[in-house]
Design a protein around this motif. Structure first.
Motif, PDB file in Angstrom:
ATOM      1  N   ARG A   9       0.830  -1.219   0.000  1.00  0.00           N
ATOM      2  CA  ARG A   9       0.000   0.000   0.000  1.00  0.00           C
ATOM      3  C   ARG A   9       0.858   1.260   0.000  1.00  0.00           C
ATOM      4  O   ARG A   9       0.552   2.221  -0.682  1.00  0.00           O
ATOM      5  N   ALA A  10       1.924   1.245   0.796  1.00  0.00           N
ATOM      6  CA  ALA A  10       2.820   2.407   0.832  1.00  0.00           C
ATOM      7  C   ALA A  10       3.489   2.603  -0.527  1.00  0.00           C
ATOM      8  O   ALA A  10       3.643   3.740  -0.997  1.00  0.00           O
ATOM      9  N   GLY A  11       3.859   1.508  -1.176  1.00  0.00           N
ATOM     10  CA  GLY A  11       4.454   1.595  -2.508  1.00  0.00           C
ATOM     11  C   GLY A  11       3.470   2.137  -3.529  1.00  0.00           C
ATOM     12  O   GLY A  11       3.825   2.972  -4.372  1.00  0.00           O
ATOM     13  N   GLU A  12       2.232   1.692  -3.463  1.00  0.00           N
ATOM     14  CA  GLU A  12       1.214   2.189  -4.392  1.00  0.00           C
ATOM     15  C   GLU A  12       0.943   3.677  -4.170  1.00  0.00           C
ATOM     16  O   GLU A  12       0.736   4.421  -5.133  1.00  0.00           O
ATOM     17  N   GLN A  13       0.954   4.108  -2.921  1.00  0.00           N
ATOM     18  CA  GLN A  13       0.769   5.531  -2.640  1.00  0.00           C
ATOM     19  C   GLN A  13       1.910   6.346  -3.239  1.00  0.00           C
ATOM     20  O   GLN A  13       1.693   7.379  -3.872  1.00  0.00           O
ATOM     21  N   ARG A  14       3.126   5.877  -3.052  1.00  0.00           N
ATOM     22  CA  ARG A  14       4.296   6.578  -3.620  1.00  0.00           C
ATOM     23  C   ARG A  14       4.212   6.593  -5.138  1.00  0.00           C
ATOM     24  O   ARG A  14       4.505   7.610  -5.782  1.00  0.00           O
ATOM     25  N   ALA A  15       3.806   5.490  -5.745  1.00  0.00           N
ATOM     26  CA  ALA A  15       3.679   5.422  -7.202  1.00  0.00           C
ATOM     27  C   ALA A  15       2.623   6.404  -7.700  1.00  0.00           C
ATOM     28  O   ALA A  15       2.830   7.096  -8.704  1.00  0.00           O
ATOM     29  N   ALA A  16       1.503   6.492  -7.005  1.00  0.00           N
ATOM     30  CA  ALA A  16       0.440   7.425  -7.396  1.00  0.00           C
ATOM     31  C   ALA A  16       0.941   8.867  -7.308  1.00  0.00           C
ATOM     32  O   ALA A  16       0.672   9.685  -8.204  1.00  0.00           O
ATOM     33  N   GLU A  17       1.679   9.181  -6.265  1.00  0.00           N
ATOM     34  CA  GLU A  17       2.241  10.526  -6.123  1.00  0.00           C
ATOM     35  C   GLU A  17       3.234  10.821  -7.246  1.00  0.00           C
ATOM     36  O   GLU A  17       3.257  11.927  -7.801  1.00  0.00           O
ATOM     37  N   HIS A  18       4.051   9.829  -7.589  1.00  0.00           N
ATOM     38  CA  HIS A  18       5.012   9.968  -8.691  1.00  0.00           C
ATOM     39  C   HIS A  18       4.288  10.268 -10.003  1.00  0.00           C
ATOM     40  O   HIS A  18       4.672  11.180 -10.742  1.00  0.00           O
ATOM     41  N   LEU A  19       3.253   9.497 -10.284  1.00  0.00           N
ATOM     42  CA  LEU A  19       2.494   9.698 -11.518  1.00  0.00           C
ATOM     43  C   LEU A  19       1.856  11.089 -11.547  1.00  0.00           C
ATOM     44  O   LEU A  19       1.849  11.756 -12.585  1.00  0.00           O
ATOM     45  N   THR A  20       1.343  11.528 -10.423  1.00  0.00           N
ATOM     46  CA  THR A  20       0.721  12.852 -10.337  1.00  0.00           C
ATOM     47  C   THR A  20       1.743  13.945 -10.652  1.00  0.00           C
ATOM     48  O   THR A  20       1.432  14.891 -11.375  1.00  0.00           O
ATOM     49  N   THR A  21       2.963  13.788 -10.157  1.00  0.00           N
ATOM     50  CA  THR A  21       3.992  14.802 -10.451  1.00  0.00           C
ATOM     51  C   THR A  21       4.353  14.812 -11.931  1.00  0.00           C
ATOM     52  O   THR A  21       4.826  15.831 -12.437  1.00  0.00           O
ATOM     53  N   LEU A  22       4.118  13.702 -12.621  1.00  0.00           N
ATOM     54  CA  LEU A  22       4.377  13.634 -14.069  1.00  0.00           C
ATOM     55  C   LEU A  22       3.189  14.134 -14.893  1.00  0.00           C
ATOM     56  O   LEU A  22       3.229  14.089 -16.119  1.00  0.00           O
ATOM     57  N   GLY A  23       2.133  14.572 -14.221  1.00  0.00           N
ATOM     58  CA  GLY A  23       0.979  15.115 -14.923  1.00  0.00           C
ATOM     59  C   GLY A  23      -0.151  14.141 -15.169  1.00  0.00           C
ATOM     60  O   GLY A  23      -1.089  14.446 -15.899  1.00  0.00           O
ATOM     61  N   TYR A  24      -0.091  12.965 -14.569  1.00  0.00           N
ATOM     62  CA  TYR A  24      -1.170  11.991 -14.715  1.00  0.00           C
ATOM     63  C   TYR A  24      -2.277  12.297 -13.715  1.00  0.00           C
ATOM     64  O   TYR A  24      -2.010  12.713 -12.587  1.00  0.00           O
ATOM     65  N   GLU A  25      -3.498  12.040 -14.134  1.00  0.00           N
ATOM     66  CA  GLU A  25      -4.659  12.092 -13.247  1.00  0.00           C
ATOM     67  C   GLU A  25      -4.960  10.656 -12.837  1.00  0.00           C
ATOM     68  O   GLU A  25      -5.103   9.774 -13.696  1.00  0.00           O
ATOM     69  N   ILE A  26      -5.056  10.393 -11.565  1.00  0.00           N
ATOM     70  CA  ILE A  26      -5.352   9.047 -11.083  1.00  0.00           C
ATOM     71  C   ILE A  26      -6.859   8.822 -11.211  1.00  0.00           C
ATOM     72  O   ILE A  26      -7.652   9.523 -10.600  1.00  0.00           O
ATOM     73  N   LEU A  27      -7.234   7.826 -12.026  1.00  0.00           N
ATOM     74  CA  LEU A  27      -8.648   7.513 -12.247  1.00  0.00           C
ATOM     75  C   LEU A  27      -9.149   6.424 -11.322  1.00  0.00           C
ATOM     76  O   LEU A  27     -10.348   6.347 -11.042  1.00  0.00           O
ATOM     77  N   GLY A  28      -8.249   5.576 -10.877  1.00  0.00           N
ATOM     78  CA  GLY A  28      -8.666   4.487  -9.998  1.00  0.00           C
ATOM     79  C   GLY A  28      -7.472   3.784  -9.394  1.00  0.00           C
ATOM     80  O   GLY A  28      -6.371   3.837  -9.932  1.00  0.00           O
ATOM     81  N   ARG A  29      -7.742   3.127  -8.256  1.00  0.00           N
ATOM     82  CA  ARG A  29      -6.709   2.347  -7.582  1.00  0.00           C
ATOM     83  C   ARG A  29      -7.323   1.053  -7.087  1.00  0.00           C
ATOM     84  O   ARG A  29      -8.468   1.021  -6.648  1.00  0.00           O
ATOM     85  N   ASN A  30      -6.548  -0.010  -7.204  1.00  0.00           N
ATOM     86  CA  ASN A  30      -6.955  -1.330  -6.734  1.00  0.00           C
ATOM     87  C   ASN A  30      -8.299  -1.762  -7.315  1.00  0.00           C
ATOM     88  O   ASN A  30      -9.160  -2.288  -6.601  1.00  0.00           O
ATOM     89  N   TRP A  31      -8.460  -1.558  -8.620  1.00  0.00           N
ATOM     90  CA  TRP A  31      -9.691  -1.975  -9.298  1.00  0.00           C
ATOM     91  C   TRP A  31      -9.657  -3.496  -9.468  1.00  0.00           C
ATOM     92  O   TRP A  31      -8.661  -4.061  -9.918  1.00  0.00           O
ATOM     93  N   ARG A  32     -10.750  -4.121  -9.083  1.00  0.00           N
ATOM     94  CA  ARG A  32     -10.819  -5.589  -9.130  1.00  0.00           C
ATOM     95  C   ARG A  32     -11.964  -6.064 -10.013  1.00  0.00           C
ATOM     96  O   ARG A  32     -13.014  -5.434 -10.079  1.00  0.00           O
ATOM     97  N   CYS A  33     -11.710  -7.210 -10.635  1.00  0.00           N
ATOM     98  CA  CYS A  33     -12.735  -7.940 -11.375  1.00  0.00           C
ATOM     99  C   CYS A  33     -12.383  -9.411 -11.231  1.00  0.00           C
ATOM    100  O   CYS A  33     -11.358  -9.741 -10.625  1.00  0.00           O
ATOM    101  N   PRO A  34     -13.190 -10.330 -11.757  1.00  0.00           N
ATOM    102  CA  PRO A  34     -12.883 -11.759 -11.582  1.00  0.00           C
ATOM    103  C   PRO A  34     -11.512 -12.179 -12.120  1.00  0.00           C
ATOM    104  O   PRO A  34     -10.926 -13.140 -11.624  1.00  0.00           O
ATOM    105  N   GLN A  35     -10.979 -11.457 -13.106  1.00  0.00           N
ATOM    106  CA  GLN A  35      -9.675 -11.831 -13.685  1.00  0.00           C
ATOM    107  C   GLN A  35      -8.487 -11.352 -12.864  1.00  0.00           C
ATOM    108  O   GLN A  35      -7.367 -11.781 -13.095  1.00  0.00           O
TER     109      GLN A  35
END
Length: 120
Positions: A9-35
């Motif tokens: 979870r801490a790694g995913e938070q850091r990754a999301a922050e990294h992406l945000t600094t690169l100009g990405y908008e986070i649309l979702g996290r930990n999205w699950r489906c049967p696959q």
């Protein structure tokens, strides 16, 4: 929560922050489906990034990117298309790309971060 889960979870938070600094908008996290699960879905311009995050305390079991083999990439593509089908308004007109972010260090918020964009 297990220490392994907290590390992830801490790694995913850091990754999301990294992406945000690169100009990405986070649309979702930990999205699950049967696959399976997508760690992060992000957008920058027309690019829709499906991001796999791997966090390790050390390299004793190999580099985190080694865990993303051809089978895992195929699964990520299937998950990306499943997410796009479930979110057509967000996916419309976007170019889907697979990304991988590796974080290595005892403390994910300070560990070494590597970002591979457009995995094939």
């Amino acid at each position: 929560m297990a220490a392994k889960d907290e590390l992830g979870r801490a790694g995913e938070q850091r990754a999301a922050e990294h992406l945000t600094t690169l100009g990405y908008e986070i649309l979702g996290r930990n999205w699950r489906c049967p696959q399976g699960e997508i760690d992060i879905i992000a957008r920058r311009g027309r690019e829709l990034a499906v991001v796999e995050v791997k966090t390790r305390r050390a390299l004793g079991f190999g580099h985190p990117f080694e865990a993303i083999d051809a089978r895992k990439r195929e699964r990520l593509w299937r998950l990306a298309y499943a997410w796009a089908a479930e979110h057509p308004d967000l996916a419309r007109g976007g170019e889907i790309r697979l990304h991988a972010i590796a974080i290595v260090g005892v403390h994910p918020e300070k560990g070494a971060l590597e970002h591979l964009a457009d995995l094939r």
